[in-house]
Motif scaffolding. Structure first.
Motif, PDB file in Angstrom:
ATOM      1  N   ALA A  18      25.186  -7.246 -16.419  1.00 14.71           N
ATOM      2  CA  ALA A  18      26.120  -6.891 -17.486  1.00 14.71           C
ATOM      3  C   ALA A  18      25.627  -5.715 -18.320  1.00 14.71           C
ATOM      4  CB  ALA A  18      26.362  -8.094 -18.388  1.00 14.71           C
ATOM      5  N   THR A  19      24.306  -5.467 -18.301  1.00 13.79           N
ATOM      6  CA  THR A  19      23.735  -4.395 -19.116  1.00 13.79           C
ATOM      7  C   THR A  19      23.543  -3.098 -18.338  1.00 13.79           C
ATOM      8  OG1 THR A  19      21.471  -5.066 -18.570  1.00 13.79           O
ATOM      9  CG2 THR A  19      22.496  -6.101 -20.497  1.00 13.79           C
ATOM     10  N   ALA A  20      23.953  -3.058 -17.062  1.00 12.81           N
ATOM     11  CA  ALA A  20      23.679  -1.904 -16.208  1.00 12.81           C
ATOM     12  C   ALA A  20      24.880  -0.961 -16.135  1.00 12.81           C
ATOM     13  CB  ALA A  20      23.308  -2.367 -14.800  1.00 12.81           C
ATOM     14  N   ILE A  21      24.589   0.334 -16.148  1.00 15.21           N
ATOM     15  CA  ILE A  21      25.650   1.312 -15.941  1.00 15.21           C
ATOM     16  C   ILE A  21      25.939   1.444 -14.446  1.00 15.21           C
ATOM     17  CG2 ILE A  21      24.978   2.574 -18.014  1.00 15.21           C
ATOM     18  CD1 ILE A  21      23.854   4.772 -16.168  1.00 15.21           C
ATOM     19  N   ARG A  22      27.077   2.030 -14.124  1.00 16.22           N
ATOM     20  CA  ARG A  22      27.426   2.265 -12.731  1.00 16.22           C
ATOM     21  C   ARG A  22      26.576   3.392 -12.155  1.00 16.22           C
ATOM     22  NH1 ARG A  22      33.818   3.009 -13.422  1.00 16.22           N
ATOM     23  NH2 ARG A  22      33.077   3.983 -15.350  1.00 16.22           N
ATOM     24  N   PRO A  23      26.489   3.484 -10.824  1.00 16.84           N
ATOM     25  CA  PRO A  23      25.760   4.618 -10.230  1.00 16.84           C
ATOM     26  C   PRO A  23      26.308   5.936 -10.764  1.00 16.84           C
ATOM     27  CG  PRO A  23      26.297   3.002  -8.546  1.00 16.84           C
ATOM     28  CD  PRO A  23      27.004   2.564  -9.800  1.00 16.84           C
ATOM     29  N   LEU A  24      25.402   6.813 -11.179  1.00 15.88           N
ATOM     30  CA  LEU A  24      25.786   8.067 -11.822  1.00 15.88           C
ATOM     31  C   LEU A  24      25.270   9.237 -10.993  1.00 15.88           C
ATOM     32  CD1 LEU A  24      25.482   8.848 -15.620  1.00 15.88           C
ATOM     33  CD2 LEU A  24      24.986  10.560 -13.903  1.00 15.88           C
ATOM     34  N   GLN A  25      26.146  10.178 -10.706  1.00 15.58           N
ATOM     35  CA  GLN A  25      25.770  11.388  -9.983  1.00 15.58           C
ATOM     36  C   GLN A  25      26.305  12.602 -10.734  1.00 15.58           C
ATOM     37  OE1 GLN A  25      27.585  10.456  -6.139  1.00 15.58           O
ATOM     38  NE2 GLN A  25      25.538  10.235  -5.265  1.00 15.58           N
ATOM     39  N   LEU A  26      25.496  13.654 -10.780  1.00 14.42           N
ATOM     40  CA  LEU A  26      25.897  14.911 -11.409  1.00 14.42           C
ATOM     41  C   LEU A  26      25.656  16.047 -10.427  1.00 14.42           C
ATOM     42  CD1 LEU A  26      24.538  14.473 -15.025  1.00 14.42           C
ATOM     43  CD2 LEU A  26      26.834  15.311 -14.487  1.00 14.42           C
ATOM     44  N   GLU A  27      26.701  16.795 -10.130  1.00 19.01           N
ATOM     45  CA  GLU A  27      26.595  17.987  -9.302  1.00 19.01           C
ATOM     46  C   GLU A  27      26.926  19.178 -10.187  1.00 19.01           C
ATOM     47  OE1 GLU A  27      28.602  20.008  -5.300  1.00 19.01           O
ATOM     48  OE2 GLU A  27      29.166  17.969  -5.919  1.00 19.01           O
ATOM     49  N   LEU A  28      26.039  20.157 -10.222  1.00 22.81           N
ATOM     50  CA  LEU A  28      26.186  21.295 -11.121  1.00 22.81           C
ATOM     51  C   LEU A  28      26.630  22.548 -10.367  1.00 22.81           C
ATOM     52  CD1 LEU A  28      24.705  19.250 -12.848  1.00 22.81           C
ATOM     53  CD2 LEU A  28      23.203  21.056 -13.662  1.00 22.81           C
ATOM     54  N   ARG A  29      27.176  23.487 -11.118  1.00 22.19           N
ATOM     55  CA  ARG A  29      27.661  24.764 -10.576  1.00 22.19           C
ATOM     56  C   ARG A  29      28.669  24.534  -9.439  1.00 22.19           C
ATOM     57  NH1 ARG A  29      21.988  28.250 -10.577  1.00 22.19           N
ATOM     58  NH2 ARG A  29      21.995  28.753 -12.798  1.00 22.19           N
ATOM     59  N   VAL A  30      29.623  23.685  -9.713  1.00 23.24           N
ATOM     60  CA  VAL A  30      30.630  23.391  -8.697  1.00 23.24           C
ATOM     61  C   VAL A  30      31.781  24.393  -8.733  1.00 23.24           C
ATOM     62  CG1 VAL A  30      30.098  20.941  -8.529  1.00 23.24           C
ATOM     63  CG2 VAL A  30      31.694  21.720 -10.271  1.00 23.24           C
ATOM     64  N   GLN A  31      31.825  25.231  -9.755  1.00 21.82           N
ATOM     65  CA  GLN A  31      32.796  26.316  -9.841  1.00 21.82           C
ATOM     66  C   GLN A  31      32.058  27.624 -10.093  1.00 21.82           C
ATOM     67  OE1 GLN A  31      35.442  24.175 -12.853  1.00 21.82           O
ATOM     68  NE2 GLN A  31      36.963  25.311 -11.665  1.00 21.82           N
ATOM     69  N   ARG A  32      32.599  28.703  -9.560  1.00 23.63           N
ATOM     70  CA  ARG A  32      31.936  29.999  -9.667  1.00 23.63           C
ATOM     71  C   ARG A  32      32.160  30.678 -11.017  1.00 23.63           C
ATOM     72  NH1 ARG A  32      34.265  33.244  -4.714  1.00 23.63           N
ATOM     73  NH2 ARG A  32      36.116  32.133  -5.443  1.00 23.63           N
ATOM     74  N   ASN A  33      33.321  30.493 -11.604  1.00 27.84           N
ATOM     75  CA  ASN A  33      33.714  31.323 -12.742  1.00 27.84           C
ATOM     76  C   ASN A  33      33.279  30.824 -14.117  1.00 27.84           C
ATOM     77  OD1 ASN A  33      35.055  33.309 -11.126  1.00 27.84           O
ATOM     78  ND2 ASN A  33      36.698  31.816 -10.803  1.00 27.84           N
ATOM     79  N   PRO A  34      33.336  29.521 -14.415  1.00 24.28           N
ATOM     80  CA  PRO A  34      32.951  29.090 -15.761  1.00 24.28           C
ATOM     81  C   PRO A  34      31.455  29.313 -16.021  1.00 24.28           C
ATOM     82  CG  PRO A  34      34.212  27.384 -14.620  1.00 24.28           C
ATOM     83  CD  PRO A  34      33.828  28.400 -13.592  1.00 24.28           C
ATOM     84  N   GLU A  35      31.106  29.493 -17.285  1.00 24.75           N
ATOM     85  CA  GLU A  35      29.696  29.632 -17.648  1.00 24.75           C
ATOM     86  C   GLU A  35      28.922  28.333 -17.396  1.00 24.75           C
ATOM     87  OE1 GLU A  35      31.678  33.052 -19.181  1.00 24.75           O
ATOM     88  OE2 GLU A  35      32.219  30.932 -19.377  1.00 24.75           O
ATOM     89  N   GLY A  36      29.609  27.211 -17.447  1.00 24.76           N
ATOM     90  CA  GLY A  36      28.993  25.928 -17.091  1.00 24.76           C
ATOM     91  C   GLY A  36      29.997  25.054 -16.379  1.00 24.76           C
ATOM     92  N   SER A  37      29.573  24.365 -15.320  1.00 22.39           N
ATOM     93  CA  SER A  37      30.496  23.454 -14.642  1.00 22.39           C
ATOM     94  C   SER A  37      29.723  22.314 -14.007  1.00 22.39           C
ATOM     95  CB  SER A  37      31.328  24.179 -13.580  1.00 22.39           C
ATOM     96  OG  SER A  37      30.514  24.674 -12.538  1.00 22.39           O
ATOM     97  N   ALA A  38      30.346  21.147 -13.969  1.00 21.13           N
ATOM     98  CA  ALA A  38      29.701  19.962 -13.403  1.00 21.13           C
ATOM     99  C   ALA A  38      30.757  18.997 -12.888  1.00 21.13           C
ATOM    100  CB  ALA A  38      28.834  19.266 -14.455  1.00 21.13           C
ATOM    101  N   LEU A  39      30.412  18.299 -11.836  1.00 24.16           N
ATOM    102  CA  LEU A  39      31.218  17.194 -11.327  1.00 24.16           C
ATOM    103  C   LEU A  39      30.410  15.936 -11.562  1.00 24.16           C
ATOM    104  CD1 LEU A  39      33.707  16.106  -9.807  1.00 24.16           C
ATOM    105  CD2 LEU A  39      32.442  16.476  -7.669  1.00 24.16           C
ATOM    106  N   ILE A  40      30.935  15.041 -12.403  1.00 23.23           N
ATOM    107  CA  ILE A  40      30.237  13.806 -12.703  1.00 23.23           C
ATOM    108  C   ILE A  40      30.958  12.630 -12.068  1.00 23.23           C
ATOM    109  CG2 ILE A  40      31.419  13.575 -14.960  1.00 23.23           C
ATOM    110  CD1 ILE A  40      28.823  12.156 -15.936  1.00 23.23           C
ATOM    111  N   ALA A  41      30.191  11.745 -11.445  1.00 26.59           N
ATOM    112  CA  ALA A  41      30.716  10.505 -10.889  1.00 26.59           C
ATOM    113  C   ALA A  41      30.001   9.344 -11.560  1.00 26.59           C
ATOM    114  CB  ALA A  41      30.505  10.458  -9.379  1.00 26.59           C
ATOM    115  N   MET A  42      30.778   8.436 -12.135  1.00 26.43           N
ATOM    116  CA  MET A  42      30.243   7.186 -12.669  1.00 26.43           C
ATOM    117  C   MET A  42      31.021   6.069 -11.980  1.00 26.43           C
ATOM    118  SD  MET A  42      29.560   8.058 -16.721  1.00 26.43           S
ATOM    119  CE  MET A  42      28.598   6.541 -16.937  1.00 26.43           C
ATOM    120  N   GLY A  43      30.394   5.456 -10.978  1.00 25.11           N
ATOM    121  CA  GLY A  43      31.122   4.508 -10.161  1.00 25.11           C
ATOM    122  C   GLY A  43      32.252   5.211  -9.446  1.00 25.11           C
ATOM    123  N   GLY A  44      33.455   4.644  -9.541  1.00 27.27           N
ATOM    124  CA  GLY A  44      34.617   5.220  -8.882  1.00 27.27           C
ATOM    125  C   GLY A  44      35.328   6.279  -9.687  1.00 27.27           C
TER     126      GLY A  44
END
Length: 261
Positions: A18-44
């Motif tokens: 009950a105290t655990a977060i879902r699996p978390l993934q972060l992928e960075l620089r997923v877009q070419r144009n923005p100064e910062g970009s990320a794709l975050i997955a938390m569970g589904g």
């Protein structure tokens, strides 16, 4: 309202404590144009976040020598099991969307020293690709990473220094079937008797709490238990953010104007 039961391990559909977060993934620089970009997955739940830097600020801030940050939030038509019509076809942004993007904006502005930006604006676009609960908290967690990337871009150009005030993250917490839990998926959220969204800094300061008791009122002691549960889960979020940024050699102390340890 009854007092919370003690969290029990392995009681959730996905086997989490009950105290655990879902699996978390972060992928960075997923877009070419923005100064910062990320794709975050938390569970589904998956959210694409882009941080864009623009010269100039809204008219009501002009001439004050400080910057601004705003956020926009949208659901992809097939983020849910059945297709939803795009909001622009309805001719207006609905109340839920407006509430969420304002929350994201407030959360990420708390991470900034706006006066250090100069008269620049950072716009953080959050597009939900898959929704399984916690889309606003995932957007904040990914949004902070995209924001840090944008600040690093400005720092490397010699335009901005020390603009980062603090690290910010967010997590949901709720009372589901008599048990307090963090990071609710949609199935848990839809039957929760109480649902909170907690935004805080890495030092444990509260930025914002959104909460609702769906039936009976919530006792103060039970509210405190839920907030504490959320805060105890956040170190894992802060670590994931830092590790992702360090993979690009982006150091949060440097963005804060401090020397890297």
């Amino acid at each position: 309202m009854e007092s919370f039961a003690s969290p029990s391990p392995g009681i959730r559909k996905d086997g989490r404590d009950a105290t655990a977060i879902r699996p978390l993934q972060l992928e960075l620089r997923v877009q070419r144009n923005p100064e910062g970009s990320a794709l975050i997955a938390m569970g589904g739940t998956r959210v694409l976040v882009a941080a864009s830097v623009e010269d100039g600020v809204p008219s009501w801030l002009r001439g004050q020598g400080r910057g601004w940050l705003s956020a926009e939030y949208a659901m992809h038509p097939r983020a849910n099991p059945t297709r939803q019509e795009r909001e622009w076809r309805k001719g207006k942004v609905d109340g839920r969307t407006m509430e969420i993007q304002r929350l994201i904006g407030r959360a990420l502005r708390a991470a900034l020293r706006l006066e250090a930006l100069g008269e620049r604006q950072i716009i953080v676009d959050c597009d939900v690709l898959d929704a399984d609960g916690g889309t606003r908290t995932a957007a904040i967690n990914g949004g902070f990473v995209a924001l840090a990337m944008a600040l690093e871009h400005l720092r490397c150009q010699g335009l901005v220094s020390g603009a980062l005030r603090t690290q910010v993250a967010a997590i949901s917490a709720g009372w589901v079937d008599g048990t307090p839990m963090v990071d609710l998926c949609y199935e848990e959220d839809s039957r929760a008797q109480v649902d909170l969204n907690v935004v805080a800094t890495a030092s444990g300061e509260i930025v914002e709490i959104q909460g609702t008791a769906e039936g009976a009122p919530l006792a103060r002691s039970d509210f405190d238990k839920l907030v504490n549960l959320a805060l105890e889960a956040m170190p894992a979020l802060f670590k994931a953010q830092r590790d992702a940024l360090l993979s690009l050699s982006i150091d949060l102390d440097r963005l804060s104007g401090k020397e890297a340890p």
